[in-house]
Design a protein around this motif. Structure first.
Motif, PDB file in Angstrom:
ATOM      1  N   ASN A   1       0.726  -1.306   0.164  1.00 33.36           N
ATOM      2  CA  ASN A   1       0.067  -0.110  -0.159  1.00 33.36           C
ATOM      3  C   ASN A   1       0.906   1.180   0.037  1.00 33.36           C
ATOM      4  O   ASN A   1       0.434   2.368   0.524  1.00 33.36           O
ATOM      5  CB  ASN A   1      -0.821  -0.005   1.277  1.00 33.36           C
ATOM      6  CG  ASN A   1      -0.206  -0.200   2.558  1.00 33.36           C
ATOM      7  OD1 ASN A   1       1.010  -0.278   2.566  1.00 33.36           O
ATOM      8  ND2 ASN A   1      -1.052   0.000   3.631  1.00 33.36           N
ATOM      9  N   LYS A   2       2.074   1.209  -0.606  1.00 27.66           N
ATOM     10  CA  LYS A   2       2.985   2.339  -0.708  1.00 27.66           C
ATOM     11  C   LYS A   2       3.344   2.571  -2.083  1.00 27.66           C
ATOM     12  O   LYS A   2       3.578   1.605  -2.813  1.00 27.66           O
ATOM     13  CB  LYS A   2       3.892   2.386   0.273  1.00 27.66           C
ATOM     14  CG  LYS A   2       4.669   1.306   0.103  1.00 27.66           C
ATOM     15  CD  LYS A   2       5.820   1.246   1.361  1.00 27.66           C
ATOM     16  CE  LYS A   2       6.881   0.103   1.030  1.00 27.66           C
ATOM     17  NZ  LYS A   2       6.281  -1.226   1.046  1.00 27.66           N
TER      18      LYS A   2
ATOM     19  N   LEU B   1       7.886  16.430  -3.261  1.00 27.00           N
ATOM     20  CA  LEU B   1       7.494  15.047  -3.866  1.00 27.00           C
ATOM     21  C   LEU B   1       5.860  14.638  -3.633  1.00 27.00           C
ATOM     22  O   LEU B   1       5.566  13.804  -4.035  1.00 27.00           O
ATOM     23  CB  LEU B   1       8.369  13.913  -3.994  1.00 27.00           C
ATOM     24  CG  LEU B   1       9.858  14.429  -4.367  1.00 27.00           C
ATOM     25  CD1 LEU B   1      10.782  12.901  -4.051  1.00 27.00           C
ATOM     26  CD2 LEU B   1       9.578  14.252  -6.014  1.00 27.00           C
ATOM     27  N   ASP B   2       5.708  15.459  -2.916  1.00 28.44           N
ATOM     28  CA  ASP B   2       4.222  14.951  -2.124  1.00 28.44           C
ATOM     29  C   ASP B   2       4.167  13.866  -1.180  1.00 28.44           C
ATOM     30  O   ASP B   2       3.497  13.120  -1.216  1.00 28.44           O
ATOM     31  CB  ASP B   2       3.188  15.223  -2.983  1.00 28.44           C
ATOM     32  CG  ASP B   2       1.646  15.092  -2.259  1.00 28.44           C
ATOM     33  OD1 ASP B   2       1.552  15.808  -1.130  1.00 28.44           O
ATOM     34  OD2 ASP B   2       0.709  14.725  -2.979  1.00 28.44           O
ATOM     35  N   ALA B   3       5.544  13.363  -0.607  1.00 25.97           N
ATOM     36  CA  ALA B   3       5.585  12.104   0.140  1.00 25.97           C
ATOM     37  C   ALA B   3       4.855  12.361   1.191  1.00 25.97           C
ATOM     38  O   ALA B   3       4.672  13.374   1.957  1.00 25.97           O
ATOM     39  CB  ALA B   3       7.192  11.975   0.295  1.00 25.97           C
ATOM     40  N   ASP B   4       4.423  11.259   1.945  1.00 19.89           N
ATOM     41  CA  ASP B   4       3.701  11.076   3.077  1.00 19.89           C
ATOM     42  C   ASP B   4       4.741  10.729   4.336  1.00 19.89           C
ATOM     43  O   ASP B   4       4.684  10.804   5.650  1.00 19.89           O
ATOM     44  CB  ASP B   4       2.615   9.815   3.211  1.00 19.89           C
ATOM     45  CG  ASP B   4       1.512  10.353   2.389  1.00 19.89           C
ATOM     46  OD1 ASP B   4       1.150  11.484   2.268  1.00 19.89           O
ATOM     47  OD2 ASP B   4       1.080   9.297   1.532  1.00 19.89           O
TER      48      ASP B   4
ATOM     49  N   THR C   1      14.408   7.292   1.682  1.00 17.30           N
ATOM     50  CA  THR C   1      13.545   6.949   0.757  1.00 17.30           C
ATOM     51  C   THR C   1      12.200   7.561   0.922  1.00 17.30           C
ATOM     52  O   THR C   1      11.463   7.289   2.081  1.00 17.30           O
ATOM     53  CB  THR C   1      13.323   5.497   0.411  1.00 17.30           C
ATOM     54  OG1 THR C   1      14.574   4.698   0.301  1.00 17.30           O
ATOM     55  CG2 THR C   1      12.402   5.286  -0.565  1.00 17.30           C
ATOM     56  N   ALA C   2      11.612   8.484  -0.110  1.00 23.80           N
ATOM     57  CA  ALA C   2      10.537   9.036   0.095  1.00 23.80           C
ATOM     58  C   ALA C   2       9.428   8.082  -0.377  1.00 23.80           C
ATOM     59  O   ALA C   2       9.554   7.354  -1.486  1.00 23.80           O
ATOM     60  CB  ALA C   2      10.398  10.310  -0.810  1.00 23.80           C
ATOM     61  N   VAL C   3       8.444   8.018   0.471  1.00 28.47           N
ATOM     62  CA  VAL C   3       7.183   7.125  -0.079  1.00 28.47           C
ATOM     63  C   VAL C   3       5.877   8.057   0.059  1.00 28.47           C
ATOM     64  O   VAL C   3       5.640   8.718   0.918  1.00 28.47           O
ATOM     65  CB  VAL C   3       7.118   5.821   1.052  1.00 28.47           C
ATOM     66  CG1 VAL C   3       8.370   5.010   0.702  1.00 28.47           C
ATOM     67  CG2 VAL C   3       7.097   6.136   2.230  1.00 28.47           C
ATOM     68  N   LYS C   4       4.782   7.272  -0.712  1.00 26.80           N
ATOM     69  CA  LYS C   4       3.383   8.170  -0.682  1.00 26.80           C
ATOM     70  C   LYS C   4       2.452   6.850  -0.228  1.00 26.80           C
ATOM     71  O   LYS C   4       2.725   5.527  -0.925  1.00 26.80           O
ATOM     72  CB  LYS C   4       3.042   8.430  -1.961  1.00 26.80           C
ATOM     73  CG  LYS C   4       1.651   9.089  -2.005  1.00 26.80           C
ATOM     74  CD  LYS C   4       1.504  10.445  -1.507  1.00 26.80           C
ATOM     75  CE  LYS C   4       0.383  11.096  -1.823  1.00 26.80           C
ATOM     76  NZ  LYS C   4       0.166  12.346  -0.948  1.00 26.80           N
ATOM     77  N   PHE C   5       1.633   6.892   0.703  1.00 31.09           N
ATOM     78  CA  PHE C   5       0.820   5.845   0.978  1.00 31.09           C
ATOM     79  C   PHE C   5      -0.478   6.103  -0.120  1.00 31.09           C
ATOM     80  O   PHE C   5      -1.079   6.901  -0.154  1.00 31.09           O
ATOM     81  CB  PHE C   5       0.250   6.114   2.366  1.00 31.09           C
ATOM     82  CG  PHE C   5       1.539   5.700   3.406  1.00 31.09           C
ATOM     83  CD1 PHE C   5       2.133   4.756   3.569  1.00 31.09           C
ATOM     84  CD2 PHE C   5       1.701   6.760   4.126  1.00 31.09           C
ATOM     85  CE1 PHE C   5       3.166   4.386   4.216  1.00 31.09           C
ATOM     86  CE2 PHE C   5       2.762   6.763   5.113  1.00 31.09           C
ATOM     87  CZ  PHE C   5       3.424   5.677   5.175  1.00 31.09           C
ATOM     88  N   ILE C   6      -0.660   4.742  -0.474  1.00 29.12           N
ATOM     89  CA  ILE C   6      -2.097   4.506  -1.342  1.00 29.12           C
ATOM     90  C   ILE C   6      -3.004   3.752  -0.986  1.00 29.12           C
ATOM     91  O   ILE C   6      -2.741   3.092   0.034  1.00 29.12           O
ATOM     92  CB  ILE C   6      -1.581   4.212  -2.769  1.00 29.12           C
ATOM     93  CG1 ILE C   6      -0.486   2.996  -2.963  1.00 29.12           C
ATOM     94  CG2 ILE C   6      -0.796   5.476  -3.562  1.00 29.12           C
ATOM     95  CD1 ILE C   6      -0.174   2.482  -3.996  1.00 29.12           C
TER      96      ILE C   6
END
Length: 94
Positions: A4-5, A62-65, A89-94
């Motif tokens: 989920n990321k 980067l709009d990272a979470d 490491t930049a991550v975004k939760f989806i």
């Protein structure tokens, strides 16, 4: 477990700091007496905070979470200056 990321990539922030003559004099005296080199400790904390803030700003672009697996590294760039690098490491939760 469901993935989920989304990995956005490596983000970094760095700063280069030089020593202050007052810190060098204090350090020379501490070498004789022993003890913490508070001027250097303060400089390193300030440098780490600045490098980390720059890394966070890059992740925000980067709009990272979140930033995962964050690390610090340092290197001497010249005789009286050190580079502090914060990366992760930049991550975004989806």
């Amino acid at each position: 477990m469901k993935n989920n990321k989304k990995i956005l990539g490596i983000v970094m922030g760095n700063t280069v700091q030089s020593r202050h003559i007052g810190s060098d004099i204090g350090a020379a005296l501490k070498n004789v007496a022993g003890g913490e080199l508070k001027g250097y400790s303060k400089m390193l904390k300030t440098s780490r905070d600045e490098a980390m803030q720059r890394m966070v700003e890059e992740a925000e672009k980067l709009d990272a979470d979140a930033i995962v697996n964050m690390r610090f590294t340092t290197s001497q760039t010249m005789a009286d200056a050190a580079d502090i690098l914060a990366y992760g490491t930049a991550v975004k939760f989806i």
